[in-house]
Design a protein around this motif. Sequence first.
Motif, PDB file in Angstrom:
ATOM      1  N   ALA A 188      -6.293   0.877   5.760  1.00 50.30           N
ATOM      2  CA  ALA A 188      -5.203   0.923   4.783  1.00 50.30           C
ATOM      3  C   ALA A 188      -5.495   0.019   3.587  1.00 50.30           C
ATOM      4  N   LYS A 189      -6.104  -1.137   3.843  1.00 52.06           N
ATOM      5  CA  LYS A 189      -6.440  -2.070   2.758  1.00 52.06           C
ATOM      6  C   LYS A 189      -7.613  -1.575   1.919  1.00 52.06           C
ATOM      7  N   GLN A 200       0.732   4.408  -1.963  1.00 46.40           N
ATOM      8  CA  GLN A 200       1.653   5.232  -1.196  1.00 46.40           C
ATOM      9  C   GLN A 200       1.053   5.614   0.154  1.00 46.40           C
ATOM     10  N   ILE A 201      -0.238   5.986   0.154  1.00 52.95           N
ATOM     11  CA  ILE A 201      -0.899   6.343   1.404  1.00 52.95           C
ATOM     12  C   ILE A 201      -1.101   5.099   2.262  1.00 52.95           C
ATOM     13  N   ASP A 248       1.002  -0.688 -10.372  1.00 55.67           N
ATOM     14  CA  ASP A 248       0.065   0.074  -9.549  1.00 55.67           C
ATOM     15  C   ASP A 248       0.799   1.092  -8.688  1.00 55.67           C
ATOM     16  N   ALA A 249       1.928   0.678  -8.102  1.00 55.54           N
ATOM     17  CA  ALA A 249       2.699   1.583  -7.242  1.00 55.54           C
ATOM     18  C   ALA A 249       3.278   2.748  -8.042  1.00 55.54           C
ATOM     19  N   LEU A 250       3.803   2.461  -9.249  1.00 57.25           N
ATOM     20  CA  LEU A 250       4.373   3.523 -10.073  1.00 57.25           C
ATOM     21  C   LEU A 250       3.305   4.511 -10.522  1.00 57.25           C
ATOM     22  N   ILE A 251       2.163   3.985 -10.960  1.00 52.78           N
ATOM     23  CA  ILE A 251       1.072   4.861 -11.396  1.00 52.78           C
ATOM     24  C   ILE A 251       0.598   5.739 -10.246  1.00 52.78           C
ATOM     25  N   ASP A 252       0.542   5.168  -9.039  1.00 50.94           N
ATOM     26  CA  ASP A 252       0.104   5.951  -7.881  1.00 50.94           C
ATOM     27  C   ASP A 252       1.104   7.057  -7.564  1.00 50.94           C
ATOM     28  N   ARG A 253       2.413   6.763  -7.655  1.00 48.79           N
ATOM     29  CA  ARG A 253       3.424   7.801  -7.406  1.00 48.79           C
ATOM     30  C   ARG A 253       3.323   8.921  -8.428  1.00 48.79           C
TER      31      ARG A 253
END
Length: 398
Positions: free
Chosen positions: A288-289, A295-296, A241-246
């Motif tokens: 935030a949740k 990333q945001i 999820d983090a990689l796709i968001d970046r």
Amino acid sequence: MNEFTVKIADERGRIQEQVHSAATAEELRSRFTQAGYHVFSVNQRSALGGSTKKKIKLDTFLVFNQQFLTLIRAGLPILGSLDLLSRRQKDLGFQAQLEDVTARVKTGQSLSEAFDAQGTTPLVYTTTLLAGERSGNLEEVLQRYLDFQRVSLTFRKKLKASLIYPAFLIVMVVCLFIFLITFVVPRFADLYNQLGTKLPSLTLALLALGQNVQHYGIYAVPVIAAIIWLAVRWAKTDAGDALIDRVRIALPVLGQVWLKYQVGLFSRTLSTLLTGGLPLVPSLETAAKSIESKQIAKAVYSSVETVREGKGLSNSLEKTKVFPELAIEMIEVGESTGALPQMLNSVAEFFEEDVQTSLAAIMSLIEPLILIVMGVVVVIVLIALYLPIFSLNSVGGG
């Protein structure tokens, strides 16, 4: 928490079998007994036999909350309103959750705790209820939540509607290419095999592609399906999820659109929570949740520590180097004038309008581009198929 299957009878003698979460079977039995139910049995569910609760559809949830707010304003008690709405609920999964909420409220739990225990309720909603319970103004915060969700739902529907036609064109291009390769090209291959003529390189490449698709296509389908399934599973992990968001944020044009959409969602959520009377720090954590971009969300969490130290929200967000400069400037104005919730709402409106305008411009370029790609594919296939025939005609004419 463990899951138990509990068989109960209410005051009317109706027997029900429900699934609820509790630390122990005794706790669950005590909860229903105090709520006035007769408990027949409480059995723990096995890990293999357990079923997870389905997420509530947003449309269904909004209708329930509108009816709930109307009943409360009409003077009905919260318990009576919950009981009435749970009996009228057509979604069986949501009905079971409302019955559990009613039972928990009867045992003395607060409304926010009862909904939070379901595990499927939006965090913004339970936090909003908590703010209303603390301030004694539940009706007002419920109305603000409904207004917030209506705007967000309308915006999401507009985004999805703008993507339907381009998605349809892409599917048409893929289907057309598959039809040409699997149906048209093999017939030309049979024709050229009978003629026994020397074929151009382009034609040979296309015929080889058609033959490979015919021979190995049936094996490629499960392989592609397995790859897609694994990719979807990986995308649900934290790392994926983090990689796709970046990657999504780093895209040349669409990345900025995604960033602005997430900033608008964050601003509207934070505005709703602050207006409901919740302090800034827990409001930031909840907002935030509630956003999809990791990333945001990470940037917001890092700003929370700075806000705890007494720094302003605009300065804290600026240090993250993620939020757009315009959003930070507007938030700074809101802080200096003492109208932060109103300014956050203006930030959300500005970026939502900007996203819609940008998407409309992108779609106006993508649609003709897809049509051009479709035309180029068809032209290349036709040239490759008919080039040997033109060569035969020229030889015959010579």
